[in-house]
Design a protein around this motif. Structure first.
Motif, PDB file in Angstrom:
ATOM      1  N   GLN A  12     -10.177  13.741 -11.219  1.00 22.19           N
ATOM      2  CA  GLN A  12      -9.252  13.176 -12.201  1.00 22.19           C
ATOM      3  C   GLN A  12      -9.266  11.653 -12.054  1.00 22.19           C
ATOM      4  O   GLN A  12      -9.584  11.124 -10.989  1.00 22.19           O
ATOM      5  N   VAL A  13      -8.929  10.970 -13.132  1.00 24.96           N
ATOM      6  CA  VAL A  13      -8.930   9.503 -13.113  1.00 24.96           C
ATOM      7  C   VAL A  13      -7.498   9.001 -13.281  1.00 24.96           C
ATOM      8  O   VAL A  13      -6.771   9.440 -14.180  1.00 24.96           O
ATOM      9  N   VAL A  14      -7.122   8.099 -12.397  1.00 24.05           N
ATOM     10  CA  VAL A  14      -5.746   7.606 -12.356  1.00 24.05           C
ATOM     11  C   VAL A  14      -5.740   6.089 -12.460  1.00 24.05           C
ATOM     12  O   VAL A  14      -6.489   5.409 -11.750  1.00 24.05           O
ATOM     13  N   LEU A  15      -4.888   5.571 -13.329  1.00 23.33           N
ATOM     14  CA  LEU A  15      -4.660   4.126 -13.420  1.00 23.33           C
ATOM     15  C   LEU A  15      -3.317   3.820 -12.765  1.00 23.33           C
ATOM     16  O   LEU A  15      -2.297   4.419 -13.126  1.00 23.33           O
ATOM     17  N   ILE A  16      -3.326   2.895 -11.799  1.00 26.47           N
ATOM     18  CA  ILE A  16      -2.095   2.548 -11.078  1.00 26.47           C
ATOM     19  C   ILE A  16      -1.852   1.054 -11.218  1.00 26.47           C
ATOM     20  O   ILE A  16      -2.618   0.235 -10.675  1.00 26.47           O
ATOM     21  N   THR A  17      -0.782   0.666 -11.951  1.00 29.34           N
ATOM     22  CA  THR A  17      -0.450  -0.750 -12.017  1.00 29.34           C
ATOM     23  C   THR A  17       0.298  -1.120 -10.730  1.00 29.34           C
ATOM     24  O   THR A  17       1.016  -0.289 -10.152  1.00 29.34           O
ATOM     25  N   GLY A  18       0.096  -2.331 -10.269  1.00 30.95           N
ATOM     26  CA  GLY A  18       0.668  -2.694  -8.969  1.00 30.95           C
ATOM     27  C   GLY A  18       0.014  -1.905  -7.847  1.00 30.95           C
ATOM     28  O   GLY A  18       0.604  -1.715  -6.776  1.00 30.95           O
ATOM     29  N   GLY A  19      -1.211  -1.445  -8.079  1.00 32.84           N
ATOM     30  CA  GLY A  19      -1.868  -0.552  -7.119  1.00 32.84           C
ATOM     31  C   GLY A  19      -2.478  -1.253  -5.916  1.00 32.84           C
ATOM     32  O   GLY A  19      -3.011  -0.592  -5.025  1.00 32.84           O
ATOM     33  N   GLY A  20      -2.407  -2.592  -5.880  1.00 35.64           N
ATOM     34  CA  GLY A  20      -3.019  -3.307  -4.760  1.00 35.64           C
ATOM     35  C   GLY A  20      -2.141  -3.382  -3.519  1.00 35.64           C
ATOM     36  O   GLY A  20      -2.644  -3.552  -2.407  1.00 35.64           O
ATOM     37  N   THR A  21      -0.830  -3.255  -3.720  1.00 32.38           N
ATOM     38  CA  THR A  21       0.100  -3.457  -2.592  1.00 32.38           C
ATOM     39  C   THR A  21       1.226  -2.419  -2.632  1.00 32.38           C
ATOM     40  O   THR A  21       1.478  -1.794  -3.659  1.00 32.38           O
ATOM     41  N   GLY A  22       1.907  -2.284  -1.497  1.00 33.23           N
ATOM     42  CA  GLY A  22       3.168  -1.531  -1.411  1.00 33.23           C
ATOM     43  C   GLY A  22       3.076  -0.088  -1.857  1.00 33.23           C
ATOM     44  O   GLY A  22       2.129   0.632  -1.539  1.00 33.23           O
ATOM     45  N   ILE A  23       4.064   0.313  -2.653  1.00 31.23           N
ATOM     46  CA  ILE A  23       4.149   1.709  -3.098  1.00 31.23           C
ATOM     47  C   ILE A  23       2.943   2.068  -3.961  1.00 31.23           C
ATOM     48  O   ILE A  23       2.347   3.144  -3.802  1.00 31.23           O
ATOM     49  N   GLY A  24       2.552   1.173  -4.871  1.00 26.16           N
ATOM     50  CA  GLY A  24       1.406   1.449  -5.731  1.00 26.16           C
ATOM     51  C   GLY A  24       0.139   1.665  -4.925  1.00 26.16           C
ATOM     52  O   GLY A  24      -0.663   2.562  -5.214  1.00 26.16           O
ATOM     53  N   ARG A  25      -0.039   0.848  -3.885  1.00 21.88           N
ATOM     54  CA  ARG A  25      -1.211   0.993  -3.014  1.00 21.88           C
ATOM     55  C   ARG A  25      -1.182   2.345  -2.294  1.00 21.88           C
ATOM     56  O   ARG A  25      -2.196   3.054  -2.220  1.00 21.88           O
ATOM     57  N   GLY A  26      -0.011   2.710  -1.789  1.00 23.62           N
ATOM     58  CA  GLY A  26       0.123   3.996  -1.083  1.00 23.62           C
ATOM     59  C   GLY A  26      -0.235   5.157  -1.999  1.00 23.62           C
ATOM     60  O   GLY A  26      -0.930   6.104  -1.591  1.00 23.62           O
ATOM     61  N   ILE A  27       0.216   5.080  -3.237  1.00 25.22           N
ATOM     62  CA  ILE A  27      -0.070   6.147  -4.210  1.00 25.22           C
ATOM     63  C   ILE A  27      -1.570   6.184  -4.523  1.00 25.22           C
ATOM     64  O   ILE A  27      -2.176   7.261  -4.578  1.00 25.22           O
ATOM     65  N   ALA A  28      -2.167   5.011  -4.716  1.00 25.20           N
ATOM     66  CA  ALA A  28      -3.603   4.958  -5.026  1.00 25.20           C
ATOM     67  C   ALA A  28      -4.423   5.553  -3.883  1.00 25.20           C
ATOM     68  O   ALA A  28      -5.332   6.372  -4.103  1.00 25.20           O
ATOM     69  N   MET A  29      -4.100   5.161  -2.644  1.00 24.36           N
ATOM     70  CA  MET A  29      -4.847   5.679  -1.479  1.00 24.36           C
ATOM     71  C   MET A  29      -4.720   7.209  -1.400  1.00 24.36           C
ATOM     72  O   MET A  29      -5.696   7.914  -1.137  1.00 24.36           O
ATOM     73  N   ALA A  30      -3.492   7.696  -1.630  1.00 17.47           N
ATOM     74  CA  ALA A  30      -3.257   9.139  -1.479  1.00 17.47           C
ATOM     75  C   ALA A  30      -3.962   9.933  -2.578  1.00 17.47           C
ATOM     76  O   ALA A  30      -4.550  10.984  -2.313  1.00 17.47           O
ATOM     77  N   LEU A  31      -3.911   9.427  -3.810  1.00 19.24           N
ATOM     78  CA  LEU A  31      -4.582  10.162  -4.884  1.00 19.24           C
ATOM     79  C   LEU A  31      -6.091  10.191  -4.651  1.00 19.24           C
ATOM     80  O   LEU A  31      -6.736  11.224  -4.881  1.00 19.24           O
TER      81      LEU A  31
END
Ligand code: COA
Length: 270
Positions: A12-31
């Motif tokens: 699946q493909v996921v777009l995460i805004t604010g994905g470089g740091t903090g909560i967004g980063r954690g979500i991106a890494m986990a997905l």
């Protein structure tokens, strides 16, 4: 060690805004660790590149770094276009980009108020709208917005953020109803204080964090992994009947009526 299946979001493909740091980063890494290809978007390339590289190296999944300002609809449309073109599809959108600072309402300028509304509320709309037209309308998918609990009561120093997150909640509920029939689920997570984030550094000094730990009913601050685990659940088919919900993860803090600790954080700054 995740309690979720390794291949839960495979291909699946996921777009995460604010994905470089903090909560967004954690979500991106986990997905990515659960099989997804990610596109992370931020105004700041220095925030994006290390995270995208780490995702690629640690998971072997594709990760695209997109420099764009969520406040600028044309930049957002171009970025979403690149996701579909380079990663082939767009199943999930996470709106995690946000702006925050503590400021007494009397001192807040019109531009200060508007800037946070623009990032949080208009940014969430710009990204959701672009993703809808580029992919979600014809294929279905999921949108997850990162909200807050600050607007459940009156939180001193946060009038701009409270107004912005109330708008994010309204967007969440409205789009869930409008776009649900097209197979798009729209939900939000409302985290309480989460340690090791930019938001925590901006909102409460260590002394307040120590007091919060004693006041929060579960007697600890939130962690990025708390938001990540809830995200994985809400995006999974286990939550197929959950749509238009704003799910709080704050250890019960907002029920305990203690958000006024922010008033102390404000005083400690002046
Ligand atoms: N107190 C009062 N006003 C502030 C402020 C503060 N700490 N920080 C910014 N502002 C005001 C500025 O004075 C300006 O208003 P003005 O033109 O009337 O002077 C307005 O907000 C915009 O500031 P600017 O720095 O130009 O905006 P920006 O787009 O570069 O930055 C922010 C946006 C202000 C939200 C910035 O804090 C940011 O980029 N945050 C992103 C990260 C973040 O907040 N993460 C936490 C999320 S929980």
């Amino acid at each position: 060690m995740s309690i979720f299946r390794d291949d839960l979001f495979r291909d699946q493909v996921v777009l995460i805004t604010g994905g470089g740091t903090g909560i967004g980063r954690g979500i991106a890494m986990a997905l990515a660790a659960h099989g997804a290809d990610t596109a992370i978007l931020s105004r700041t390339a220095e925030h994006l590149d290390p995270t995208a590289t780490e995702i690629r190296n640690s998971t072997g999944r594709r990760s695209l770094a997109l420099v764009a300002d969520v406040r600028q609809p044309e930049q957002v449309e171009a970025a979403v276009g690149r996701v579909v073109e380079e990663l082939g599809r767009l199943d999930i959108v996470i709106n995690a980009a946000a702006g925050n600072f503590l400021c007494p309402s009397a001192d807040l300028s019109p531009n200060g108020f508007g800037t946070v509304l623009d990032i949080d509320a208009k940014g969430t709309w710009n990204v959701s709208r672009a993703a809808y037209h580029a992919w979600l309308r014809d294929h279905g998918g999921r949108i997850l917005n990162i909200s807050a609990t600050l607007h459940y009561g009156g939180t001193p120093g946060q009038v701009h953020v409270a107004a912005a997150k109330a708008a994010v909640d309204a967007l969440t509920r409205t789009l869930a109803v409008e776009w649900g029939p097209q197979g798009i689920r729209v939900n939000a997570i409302a985290p309480g204080p989460i340690s090791d984030t930019e938001g925590a550094r901006r909102l409460f000094p260590d002394t307040i964090a120590d007091r919060l730990k004693r006041i929060i009913p579960v007697r600890r601050l939130g962690r990025i992994e708390d938001v990540v685990n809830l995200t994985l659940f809400l995006l999974s088919d286990a939550a197929a009947n959950i749509n238009g919900e704003i799910v709080v993860t704050d250890g019960g803090l907002c029920l305990s009526g203690n958000l006024n600790l922010f008033a102390e954080a404000l005083r400690s700054k002046s």
